[in-house]
Design an enzyme around this catalytic site. Structure first.
Site, PDB file in Angstrom:
ATOM      1  N   ALA A  61       0.867  -1.187   0.000  1.00 26.46           N
ATOM      2  CA  ALA A  61       0.000   0.000   0.000  1.00 26.46           C
ATOM      3  C   ALA A  61       0.897   1.228   0.000  1.00 26.46           C
ATOM      4  O   ALA A  61       2.057   1.154   0.416  1.00 26.46           O
ATOM      5  CB  ALA A  61      -0.923  -0.005   1.213  1.00 26.46           C
ATOM      6  N   THR A  88       5.754  -0.815   1.566  1.00 24.14           N
ATOM      7  CA  THR A  88       5.203   0.510   1.302  1.00 24.14           C
ATOM      8  C   THR A  88       5.587   0.956  -0.097  1.00 24.14           C
ATOM      9  O   THR A  88       6.765   0.923  -0.475  1.00 24.14           O
ATOM     10  CB  THR A  88       5.720   1.557   2.302  1.00 24.14           C
ATOM     11  N   LYS A  89       4.572   1.370  -0.860  1.00 28.04           N
ATOM     12  CA  LYS A  89       4.836   1.945  -2.182  1.00 28.04           C
ATOM     13  C   LYS A  89       5.197   3.414  -1.988  1.00 28.04           C
ATOM     14  O   LYS A  89       4.487   4.145  -1.286  1.00 28.04           O
ATOM     15  CB  LYS A  89       3.588   1.817  -3.069  1.00 28.04           C
ATOM     16  N   ILE A  90       6.290   3.806  -2.590  1.00 29.77           N
ATOM     17  CA  ILE A  90       6.742   5.202  -2.494  1.00 29.77           C
ATOM     18  C   ILE A  90       6.941   5.714  -3.920  1.00 29.77           C
ATOM     19  O   ILE A  90       7.599   5.046  -4.733  1.00 29.77           O
ATOM     20  CB  ILE A  90       8.069   5.300  -1.703  1.00 29.77           C
TER      21      ILE A  90
END
Ligand SMILES: O=C[C@H](O)COP(=O)(O)O
Length: 241
Positions: A61, A88-90
């Site tokens: 997410a 974590t998508k960054i």
């Protein structure tokens, strides 16, 4: 041995149940638009997804902060809340890359997102992202070539492979950087992306279910079933062995 990892790009629990029951999925990916569609508590959505697919699978997410400082804090909180199999998508913005560089020094699990060029993939990989998600269809939609992004980046990733010692020194853990092909509108895009070197792909439920669809497969099975029934009726091999 490396395998192809298939992710489902949705936060819809019914779709996740249906697809994960059938297919050998590696996990689920989401983005802020996908999460917002559910109109529910963020933490509950992620926990519900883990409950369905199992805590041994991966959930991605996205961080929503727009400065490196906030993104770093979000990622730390996300890891404490959802554990080791949460990525974590960054985004590959300057602030996002800065956050990746800080977080990867501490062994955080990162998926670089919003990718539309090979250099964004290489830069994110150097900054310590494990997954890099190019948007294939969004690229194709503006007359560019999503598959070429994957091909070029894969070639450079192969040329710049790091040893386990280098990875440990830089990122505090050992992992294989992987292109995570995303934003697909058809099966051909998925297939060509894998062929171009993407070891993981994520597809929305409608495209995912079509990955194994072929009308002649259905026709062949219908023919076998009707021929069998003419002689053996409803019996299966369980009745005959
Ligand atoms: O998070 C990225 C999505 O996979 C983008 O997919 P989309 O272009 O179908 O919205």
């Amino acid at each position: 041995m490396m395998r192809v990892q298939y992710f489902i790009d949705t936060a819809n629990l019914e779709s996740i149940k249906k697809i994960s029951d059938i297919f050998p999925i590696a996990g689920v990916t989401t983005n802020p638009t996908i999460i917002a569609k559910e109109k529910r508590d963020f933490k509950e959505i992620i926990n519900d997804i883990f409950d369905i697919i199992g805590k041994d699978k991966i959930v991605h997410a996205q961080a929503v902060g727009t400065t490196a400082e906030i993104i770093v804090k979000e990622v730390q909180l996300l890891r404490d809340t959802f554990g080791e199999n949460f990525y974590t998508k960054i985004p590959v913005t300057p602030e996002g890359i800065k956050a990746m560089k800080i977080l990867s020094k501490d062994g955080h699990k990162i998926t670089a997102t919003g990718i539309l060029s090979p250099q964004q993939i290489i830069m994110a990989a150097e900054a310590g992202a494990e997954y890099m998600a190019p948007y294939i269809n969004r690229s194709d939609n503006i007359g560019e070539n999503g598959i070429e992004i994957v091909k070029d980046a894969y070639k450079i990733l192969e040329m710049t492979k790091k040893t386990d010692e280098e990875k440990l020194a830089r990122y505090k853990r050992i992992f294989e950087p992987k292109i995570l092909g995303a934003s697909f509108k058809n099966v051909r895009q998925v297939h060509e992306t894998i062929l171009a070197g993407s070891k993981s792909v994520t597809a929305a439920p409608d495209v995912f279910e079509k990955l194994i669809y072929h009308p002649y497969t259905d026709w062949s099975m219908d023919t076998f079933n009707s021929d069998w029934k003419k002689v053996y009726g409803e019996k299966t091999l369980l009745d005959l062995l």
